[in-house]
Scaffold this motif. Sequence first.
Motif, mmCIF file in Angstrom:
data_model
loop_
_atom_site.group_PDB
_atom_site.id
_atom_site.type_symbol
_atom_site.label_atom_id
_atom_site.label_comp_id
_atom_site.label_asym_id
_atom_site.label_seq_id
_atom_site.Cartn_x
_atom_site.Cartn_y
_atom_site.Cartn_z
ATOM 1 N N VAL A 152 35.931 41.306 33.970
ATOM 2 C CA VAL A 152 37.336 41.241 34.406
ATOM 3 C C VAL A 152 37.539 42.035 35.692
ATOM 4 C CG1 VAL A 152 39.724 41.782 33.793
ATOM 5 C CG2 VAL A 152 38.164 40.959 32.035
ATOM 6 N N LYS B 112 39.149 40.624 39.157
ATOM 7 C CA LYS B 112 40.300 41.271 39.807
ATOM 8 C C LYS B 112 39.965 41.654 41.238
ATOM 9 C CE LYS B 112 42.838 43.130 35.863
ATOM 10 N NZ LYS B 112 43.069 44.306 34.999
ATOM 11 N N MET C 187 43.575 36.160 32.613
ATOM 12 C CA MET C 187 42.468 36.581 33.458
ATOM 13 C C MET C 187 41.266 36.999 32.614
ATOM 14 S SD MET C 187 42.528 39.116 36.742
ATOM 15 C CE MET C 187 42.967 38.013 38.083
ATOM 16 N N ALA C 188 41.567 37.531 31.425
ATOM 17 C CA ALA C 188 40.473 37.892 30.510
ATOM 18 C C ALA C 188 39.693 36.635 30.126
ATOM 19 C CB ALA C 188 41.033 38.567 29.255
ATOM 20 N N ALA D 216 37.479 35.478 32.963
ATOM 21 C CA ALA D 216 36.279 36.323 32.975
ATOM 22 C C ALA D 216 35.293 35.853 31.917
ATOM 23 C CB ALA D 216 36.667 37.783 32.738
#
Lengths: 211, 211
Positions: A12, A16, A1-2, A5
């Motif tokens: 991030v 989320k 997910m980083a 982003a």
Amino acid sequence: MAELAKVTGVPVATVKYYAREGLLHPGHATAVNQAEYDETHVRRVKLVQALLHLGRLSIADAREVIAAVEDDTVSLHDAFGVAQDAMVPDRDRGGPAYEAALADVDRFVRRHRLRVREGAAVRLMLADALVALVACGLAPDVKDLTSLFDESVASAVASATAEVATVPVTGRRTEQMEHTVVGTVTLDVAHSAIRRMALEHASAKRFGRRQ
Amino acid sequence: MAELAKVTGVPVATVKYYAREGLLHPGHATAVNQAEYDETHVRRVKLVQALLHLGRLSIADAREVIAAVEDDTVSLHDAFGVAQDAMVPDRDRGGPAYEAALADVDRFVRRHRLRVREGAAVRLMLADALVALVACGLAPDVKDLTSLFDESVASAVASATAEVATVPVTGRRTEQMEHTVVGTVTLDVAHSAIRRMALEHASAKRFGRRQ
């Protein structure tokens, strides 16, 4: 997910938040606390950004648009209608002026033989503008106000036809829907900006100092 | 104030809120806890409603627009510019794609000899739309994207000229400003609604069931 982003240039925490709000589909789980994201996620983050910041939709309305984008049980054109409806903000509507405006809008749609659904929210959107024109004293009453726009229809239809022609025929259904939604939001803002530039230009010519 | 609320059809609490937020000028005090409101207040409440609900401006931006409407130390055209700037939402802007888009917008303005101020916020608004078109994959890059809109300029200028011509020459300066601001917001929404109707029509023709 980083990495998602990083690629999208969105913090991030924001990514989320989109996931939590149902605006971003889950990644492919690879391990506990690990998921893979692909270019469908990158595109979706960009779409959500366009809806929220450029289109200034509420989270709830953006969620409805995304649901229409992902719903492949209905035809592309039907999904387009659902997305269009979600892009018109909810408001308190009613009263005699409003009813008269809506009747005028209905006549406008019939007069130009536009294929716009009976209950399409965009009819309410045009009625909102007509009611405000009268409430603010720019027009004496709502009767036949849509005739102001009769001459704009042909060029609007021509440019919309060109726009819809750019939707890819092949390719995944989700991508086609993303294309139409992004097109609506971004070109709305672009055309509005050009209209406002033209207004400044016209104001300069009428009220500005000589150049 | 109860009567002002009644005449405008807006709840008393909302009218009080507008006054507290500096969106509505004070009434003429007649006694302790008593003030008289006149038709300038009625018009102002309607204007604020149009800005907040139809234009979806923030309270802070609406306050800037109202300040420009009331500032008669600058020319009508200059005040129009201040109001126009306040109607473009603040956003984080920057980065190479954004700079390229802005340069393209500047070329667009020069190419069409539009009298739009160097630092006008509407330039940023058009750049926002171009950046989103590229970010969402609807255009390969931002280079010369404004050429998409070259053909829209003439009709935008014609309709803006007609719109500015309806601003009364005589009458109070505040009324002239109210007129231009309401015109910008309401006709923006009206034209956007017509564009969206045309899109639905074009989608029906390309993707809909035969009628």
